[in-house]
Design a protein around this motif. Structure first.
Motif, short mmCIF file in Angstrom:
data_model
loop_
_atom_site.label_atom_id
_atom_site.label_comp_id
_atom_site.label_asym_id
_atom_site.label_seq_id
_atom_site.Cartn_x
_atom_site.Cartn_y
_atom_site.Cartn_z
N LEU A 118 -3.60 -26.32 -34.22
CA LEU A 118 -2.82 -26.40 -32.99
C LEU A 118 -2.19 -27.78 -32.86
O LEU A 118 -2.72 -28.77 -33.34
CB LEU A 118 -3.71 -26.12 -31.78
N LEU A 119 -1.08 -27.85 -32.15
CA LEU A 119 -0.47 -29.13 -31.86
C LEU A 119 -1.31 -29.87 -30.83
O LEU A 119 -1.96 -29.26 -29.98
CB LEU A 119 0.94 -28.93 -31.28
N GLY A 120 -1.28 -31.19 -30.92
CA GLY A 120 -1.94 -31.99 -29.89
C GLY A 120 -1.23 -31.83 -28.56
O GLY A 120 -0.08 -31.41 -28.49
N SER A 121 -1.92 -32.20 -27.48
CA SER A 121 -1.36 -32.02 -26.15
C SER A 121 -0.10 -32.86 -25.93
O SER A 121 0.83 -32.43 -25.25
CB SER A 121 -2.41 -32.38 -25.09
N VAL A 122 -0.06 -34.05 -26.53
CA VAL A 122 1.14 -34.90 -26.38
C VAL A 122 2.33 -34.26 -27.07
O VAL A 122 3.44 -34.19 -26.51
CB VAL A 122 0.88 -36.31 -26.93
N SER A 123 2.14 -33.76 -28.29
CA SER A 123 3.23 -33.11 -29.01
C SER A 123 3.75 -31.91 -28.24
O SER A 123 4.96 -31.69 -28.12
CB SER A 123 2.76 -32.67 -30.41
N GLN A 124 2.84 -31.11 -27.70
CA GLN A 124 3.26 -29.95 -26.93
C GLN A 124 4.02 -30.36 -25.69
O GLN A 124 5.03 -29.74 -25.32
CB GLN A 124 2.04 -29.10 -26.55
N ALA A 125 3.57 -31.42 -25.02
CA ALA A 125 4.27 -31.89 -23.83
C ALA A 125 5.68 -32.33 -24.17
O ALA A 125 6.63 -32.08 -23.40
CB ALA A 125 3.49 -33.03 -23.18
N MET A 126 5.86 -32.99 -25.31
CA MET A 126 7.20 -33.43 -25.70
C MET A 126 8.10 -32.23 -25.98
O MET A 126 9.27 -32.21 -25.61
CB MET A 126 7.14 -34.34 -26.93
N ALA B 205 17.35 -41.29 -26.00
CA ALA B 205 17.25 -41.11 -27.45
C ALA B 205 18.10 -39.94 -27.92
O ALA B 205 18.37 -39.01 -27.17
CB ALA B 205 15.80 -40.89 -27.86
N GLN B 206 18.53 -39.98 -29.18
CA GLN B 206 19.21 -38.83 -29.77
C GLN B 206 18.23 -37.90 -30.46
O GLN B 206 18.54 -36.74 -30.73
CB GLN B 206 20.29 -39.26 -30.75
N LEU B 207 17.02 -38.40 -30.76
CA LEU B 207 16.00 -37.59 -31.40
C LEU B 207 14.65 -38.24 -31.16
O LEU B 207 14.52 -39.46 -31.21
CB LEU B 207 16.25 -37.50 -32.91
N MET B 208 13.64 -37.41 -30.91
CA MET B 208 12.26 -37.89 -30.84
C MET B 208 11.48 -37.29 -32.00
O MET B 208 11.64 -36.11 -32.32
CB MET B 208 11.60 -37.50 -29.51
N VAL B 209 10.64 -38.10 -32.63
CA VAL B 209 9.80 -37.64 -33.72
C VAL B 209 8.34 -37.80 -33.31
O VAL B 209 7.94 -38.89 -32.87
CB VAL B 209 10.07 -38.42 -35.03
N VAL B 210 7.57 -36.74 -33.44
CA VAL B 210 6.14 -36.79 -33.11
C VAL B 210 5.34 -36.18 -34.25
O VAL B 210 5.85 -35.37 -35.03
CB VAL B 210 5.83 -36.03 -31.80
N GLY B 211 4.09 -36.59 -34.35
CA GLY B 211 3.19 -35.99 -35.31
C GLY B 211 2.35 -34.92 -34.65
O GLY B 211 2.59 -34.55 -33.50
N THR B 212 1.38 -34.41 -35.37
CA THR B 212 0.46 -33.42 -34.82
C THR B 212 -0.92 -34.04 -34.77
O THR B 212 -1.37 -34.65 -35.74
CB THR B 212 0.41 -32.15 -35.67
N ARG B 213 -1.56 -33.87 -33.65
CA ARG B 213 -2.90 -34.43 -33.53
C ARG B 213 -3.75 -33.51 -32.66
O ARG B 213 -4.11 -33.84 -31.54
CB ARG B 213 -2.86 -35.84 -32.92
N GLY B 214 -4.04 -32.31 -33.18
CA GLY B 214 -4.93 -31.43 -32.46
C GLY B 214 -6.34 -31.99 -32.46
O GLY B 214 -6.72 -32.77 -33.33
#
Length: 277
Positions: A251-259, A234-243
């Motif tokens: 806080l950011l969700g664990s998936v967002s932080q991992a990305m 990918a050229q860009l990944m977009v994620v939301g926040t799901r604490g």
């Protein structure tokens, strides 16, 4: 810096280059010691650093209008204030001290959780081809990320990969993680349900952006490894926040932080409570 300049040019926006820091605790005047060279002060050094950064930006994206500012204060607080009037905040991923290159800088993580606009965290690899990738979990918190991802794909003339990962993974002591789907239900029925969930999340956006070619992908697997692997192309990944829990929204969700830590392309975080233009 080059990435920020290219983002500004793509949007037809001005580039505002900011350096925020806390003055050293030592009694060193901003203009330098009276015993040292007249141009050896902290402020002169920072302004020189900013000037070089602007020069790199203009070389990477000729025609972009850029200015610069030195802000005395804690970085996240200063950048959060700047984000109130920005379309996008672009920061690097490097930490400081001995953990540089291993852990994402605390400024990036905290800013992504508190910024008033989307935050792009740029890693070492920049690509100008490949699709925009958006992580879809089917919750209301991912709606802003989906909206933003469609707009980014349209802006870049890129395809959009909407990826939904599902499964019931559980850890049992020292054993390998196990997916319990086979034990609790019919896999084909559950897969069909997840596909329906993804198509529902994309509904309306396709009609608003008919120019965007969408690849809707539903994958049964572990969320973080699957998304990290998908980010390679990918050229860009977009994620939301799901604490989760009492810190939701802070806080950011664990998936967002991992990305942010491990994705192979730049990652833009879109807070779930942002009202996008």
């Amino acid at each position: 810096m080059e990435a920020a300049a290219q983002e500004a040019r793509m949007r037809g926006a001005e580039l505002h280059v900011v350096h925020a820091f806390v003055w050293p605790a030592m009694h060193v005047p901003p203009g330098g010691s009276p015993l040292g060279p007249p141009t050896g002060g902290v402020q002169e050094s920072v302004e020189h650093l900013l000037t070089e950064a602007v020069e790199r930006a203009l070389a990477a994206a000729p025609g972009v209008v850029a200015d610069q500012a030195v802000i005395a204060g804690e970085a996240v607080t200063a950048l959060e204030a700047e984000s109130r009037t920005a379309q996008l905040v672009v920061v690097g991923h490097r930490g400081s001290g001995g953990f540089a290159g291993l852990l994402l800088g605390s400024t990036s993580v905290r800013l992504a959780a508190h910024s008033h606009c989307p935050v792009m965290v740029v890693r070492d690899r920049m690509a100008h081809d490949g699709p925009v990738l958006v992580a879809v979990d089917g919750t209301p918190q991912s709606r802003g990320a989906i909206t933003y991802a469609f707009e980014e794909a349209s802006l870049r003339g890129a395809d959009l990969v909407a990826l939904h990962v599902w499964g019931t993974w559980s850890d049992h002591g020292d054993t390998r993680p196990a997916d319990l789907v086979d034990l609790i239900g019919d896999v084909e029925t559950l897969q069909a349900h997840e596909e329906q969930l993804l198509n529902g999340a994309l509904s309306g956006h396709r009609e608003e952006h008919p120019e965007v070619i969408v690849q809707a992908r539903v994958v049964r697997g572990r969320t973080r490894p699957t998304l990290i692997e998908a980010s390679r192309g990918a050229q860009l990944m977009v994620v939301g926040t799901r604490g989760r829990g009492g810190f939701t929204g802070l806080l950011l969700g664990s998936v967002s932080q991992a990305m942010l830590h491990h994705a192979h392309c730049p990652v833009t975080v879109v807070r779930s409570d942002l009202v996008l233009p």
